[in-house]
Design a protein around this motif. Structure first.
Motif, PDB file in Angstrom:
ATOM      1  N   GLU A 118     -29.893   0.992  29.017  1.00  0.00           N
ATOM      2  CA  GLU A 118     -30.877   1.021  27.666  1.00  0.00           C
ATOM      3  C   GLU A 118     -30.246   0.445  25.865  1.00  0.00           C
ATOM      4  OE1 GLU A 118     -32.503   4.363  27.513  1.00  0.00           O
ATOM      5  OE2 GLU A 118     -34.257   3.695  29.002  1.00  0.00           O
ATOM      6  N   LYS A 119     -29.057   0.857  26.327  1.00  0.00           N
ATOM      7  CA  LYS A 119     -27.911   0.559  24.709  1.00  0.00           C
ATOM      8  C   LYS A 119     -28.233  -1.008  24.809  1.00  0.00           C
ATOM      9  CE  LYS A 119     -23.552   0.935  22.730  1.00  0.00           C
ATOM     10  NZ  LYS A 119     -21.872   2.183  23.284  1.00  0.00           N
ATOM     11  N   ILE A 120     -27.845  -2.359  25.749  1.00  0.00           N
ATOM     12  CA  ILE A 120     -27.927  -3.918  25.893  1.00  0.00           C
ATOM     13  C   ILE A 120     -29.009  -4.000  25.367  1.00  0.00           C
ATOM     14  CG2 ILE A 120     -27.318  -5.404  26.707  1.00  0.00           C
ATOM     15  CD1 ILE A 120     -25.159  -3.922  28.753  1.00  0.00           C
ATOM     16  N   ALA A 121     -30.554  -3.217  25.622  1.00  0.00           N
ATOM     17  CA  ALA A 121     -31.540  -4.398  26.020  1.00  0.00           C
ATOM     18  C   ALA A 121     -32.612  -3.653  24.373  1.00  0.00           C
ATOM     19  CB  ALA A 121     -32.483  -3.955  27.297  1.00  0.00           C
ATOM     20  N   GLY A 122     -32.275  -2.450  24.771  1.00  0.00           N
ATOM     21  CA  GLY A 122     -33.138  -1.441  23.289  1.00  0.00           C
ATOM     22  C   GLY A 122     -34.496  -1.685  24.176  1.00  0.00           C
ATOM     23  N   SER A 123     -35.231  -2.690  23.257  1.00  0.00           N
ATOM     24  CA  SER A 123     -36.730  -2.224  23.076  1.00  0.00           C
ATOM     25  C   SER A 123     -37.005  -3.621  24.113  1.00  0.00           C
ATOM     26  CB  SER A 123     -37.740  -2.480  22.167  1.00  0.00           C
ATOM     27  OG  SER A 123     -37.392  -3.173  21.454  1.00  0.00           O
ATOM     28  N   ARG A 124     -36.392  -4.423  24.504  1.00  0.00           N
ATOM     29  CA  ARG A 124     -36.846  -5.660  24.504  1.00  0.00           C
ATOM     30  C   ARG A 124     -36.617  -4.591  26.240  1.00  0.00           C
ATOM     31  NH1 ARG A 124     -31.737  -9.242  23.007  1.00  0.00           N
ATOM     32  NH2 ARG A 124     -30.754  -7.269  23.495  1.00  0.00           N
ATOM     33  N   LYS A 144     -36.176  -5.530  30.578  1.00  0.00           N
ATOM     34  CA  LYS A 144     -34.406  -5.700  31.335  1.00  0.00           C
ATOM     35  C   LYS A 144     -35.515  -5.940  32.333  1.00  0.00           C
ATOM     36  CE  LYS A 144     -34.320  -1.243  30.912  1.00  0.00           C
ATOM     37  NZ  LYS A 144     -35.556  -0.258  30.161  1.00  0.00           N
ATOM     38  N   ASP A 149     -38.459 -11.736  23.786  1.00  0.00           N
ATOM     39  CA  ASP A 149     -38.288 -10.247  24.274  1.00  0.00           C
ATOM     40  C   ASP A 149     -37.575  -9.650  25.625  1.00  0.00           C
ATOM     41  OD1 ASP A 149     -39.231  -9.322  21.706  1.00  0.00           O
ATOM     42  OD2 ASP A 149     -41.171 -10.130  21.877  1.00  0.00           O
ATOM     43  N   GLN A 177     -33.886  -9.054  27.906  1.00  0.00           N
ATOM     44  CA  GLN A 177     -32.824  -9.053  27.888  1.00  0.00           C
ATOM     45  C   GLN A 177     -32.148  -9.162  29.584  1.00  0.00           C
ATOM     46  OE1 GLN A 177     -30.296  -8.532  25.718  1.00  0.00           O
ATOM     47  NE2 GLN A 177     -29.125  -9.042  27.911  1.00  0.00           N
TER      48      GLN A 177
END
Length: 522
Positions: free
Chosen positions: A366-372, A374, A405, A407
């Protein structure tokens, strides 16, 4: 007739009769008298070729050619030796020299056809096979070889004609019926598979011990949804000789063949690849429902993950010393329990990711992808595309980089990981492969993804068994488990299939994935 001529006539007679040791001794005796005897050198070279001693064969035939370089038969056999040594250009030159000296030599045309077929020069191979057939129209071998070539070229109707001509000439030749079946089988189309079934059946009728025909018949039957007989034929895998067969374990208790399992202990032995073991470990639940206590033996990388299978007892990476009432190979169970297309045990999930691993990877991803979204990606099995039709190159997936959008996370393991270092554009996923030490790690990552996009690898089975969405790009020559048509899987309800239309061309398949991904990413 001179003594030398008599010696050679005796050597040739031994050779024709299959008495190779005596033929060799006679040639050697003759050469002690006349070291330059061309026919003896030639025959001794042929004997070395038959023994697989290609260096000696080349040296002997070259010595024969020094005596008279204008002998077509010598050049023909020199070509065979070159071909056996993998010297394609030299073999071609030798066969062409044969035809310069003796233009109407059908075997030279056939050999050129074989050479070009083996090196994927298909149009040239066809040309020479047809020239050979023009000179020997009743050659079963050439009809058969041309049929196989035309099938590879996608000209199945012409291929059929060649095979049927060969079969008309030798109707009781099981190999010809098998080859026709194989060519039809390799088209992977419903309209051809039913005829392939008939051809394989005829091969097994002629030769009941034709293991390859039984195995391929089983695959065709499973493709067509005729699972019961298809599973029976699958038991022939233990008798294969063309590859190392699946090995049955040597245990001092009986193999389970469908006996009552109430209150019995059974050892289930995994086999073949990681994906196969993940796919068929589902049968632990079936065996448990039949009353068995089930322990399993699987590859070491799977032990931790498969300990989460409901109903499994102990999970071993090696055969345990303890005694059971029965044992069974994992892929024999579907046949023993009567699995049909309509009753495949497809309740998912039947494996589970480790809770601690899920939590750890959730924070990280989640830290890497944020709201995108996965999305995990795998583009190759353990072999490159030139050796495995299931694989593609990372750059084949470049069009997917245009979807917003998303990751991307690479779950790729093995040699194809190296492609990440050379990727300068297109799809550049965040690589996790080196951190995935076993399949439990992989499951924990997949458990936190929104989607997995993969070729047909073990990751497909992990995602499917976890009940996670997975889009699988499968080749035109796909495995039977994906059936022939449709975009769903009877084994994994959350898997969606994207089918390649033509081998080695993934462009249309990737375009379909891109279209679907845009909608998925919203």
């Amino acid at each position: 007739m001179s003594d030398i001529d008599a010696l050679f006539m005796g050597a040739a007679a031994h050779h024709r009769a299959g008495r190779l040791k005596q033929a060799r001794a006679a040639c050697q005796a003759l050469l002690r008298v006349n070291p330059k005897h061309q026919d003896a050198l030639h025959l001794l070279g042929l004997l070395a070729y038959q023994d697989g001693d290609y260096m000696a064969a080349a040296e002997l035939i070259d010595r024969a050619l020094l005596q008279d370089p204008n002998q077509a038969a010598l050049w023909m056999n020199r070509g065979l030796v070159h071909q056996a040594q993998g010297k394609t250009a030299e073999a071609e030159a030798s066969y062409l020299r044969t035809l310069d000296l003796q233009p109407h030599t059908p075997v030279a045309y056939r050999n050129l056809g074989d050479l070009f077929s083996a090196t994927n020069r298909l149009e040239e191979a066809e040309k020479y096979y047809r020239l050979a057939l023009a000179l020997m129209p009743d050659s079963v071998e050439v009809c058969n070889n041309l049929g196989g070539l035309l099938a590879r070229m996608g000209r199945m109707e012409e291929a059929r004609g060649c095979y049927h001509r060969a079969i008309d000439l030798e109707p009781d030749n099981a190999g010809l019926h098998y080859n026709l079946g194989l060519s039809l089988h390799m088209q992977y189309k419903p309209e051809y598979l039913e005829e392939a079934e008939r051809s394989y059946r005829r091969a097994t009728e002629i030769n009941p011990d034709f293991v390859g025909a039984h195995i391929n018949l089983g695959e065709v039957l499973r493709f067509l949804g005729h699972f019961r007989e298809g599973w029976d034929k699958y038991e022939y895998r233990f008798r294969r000789k063309d590859i190392v067969p699946v090995q049955r374990p040597l245990l001092n208790y009986p193999e389970w063949r469908g006996e009552d399992l109430s209150g019995r202990r059974l050892l289930l032995v995994g086999e073949q690849g990681y994906g196969d073991q993940i796919q068929y470990v589902r049968y632990v639940g079936v065996l448990r429902d039949l009353g068995a206590e089930v322990d399993i033996v699987v590859s070491s990388a799977l032990v931790e993950l498969l300990q989460t299978v409901p109903g499994v007892g102990r999970v071993f990476s090696k055969l345990p010393q303890k005694t059971y009432d029965y044992w069974s190979m994992m892929l024999s169970v579907p046949g023993r329990v009567g699995t049909e297309l309509s009753n495949i045990p497809a309740e998912i999930p039947y494996i589970h990711a480790d809770e601690a691993g899920l939590k750890r990877w959730k924070v990280r991803l989640e830290k890497i992808a944020g709201s995108r979204k996965k999305v995990g990606v795998v583009w190759a099995c353990s072999l490159p595309p030139v050796e495995c039709s299931r694989s593609m190159y990372l750059h084949d997936l470049a069009p997917l980089a245009g979807v917003d959008d998303v990751q991307w996370f690479s779950l790729q393991k093995g040699p194809a990981e190296a492609e990440l270092a050379s990727t300068s554009g297109g799809l550049i996923p965040h690589h996790l492969g080196q951190e995935l030490k076993n399949f439990s790690d992989t499951a924990a990552v997949i458990g936190n993804l929104d989607l997995v996009i993969t070729v047909d690898t073990s990751v497909t089975h992990v995602a499917g068994a976890l009940a996670k969405p997975a889009w699988v790009l499968i080749p035109a020559d796909s495995d039977w488990k994906w059936m022939l048509e449709g975009d769903d899987s009877p084994w994994y309800p959350t898997v969606k299939l994207f089918r390649q239309q033509r081998l080695e061309d993934w462009s249309g398949t990737v375009a379909a994935v891109k279209f679907a991904l845009r909608e998925f990413a919203g």
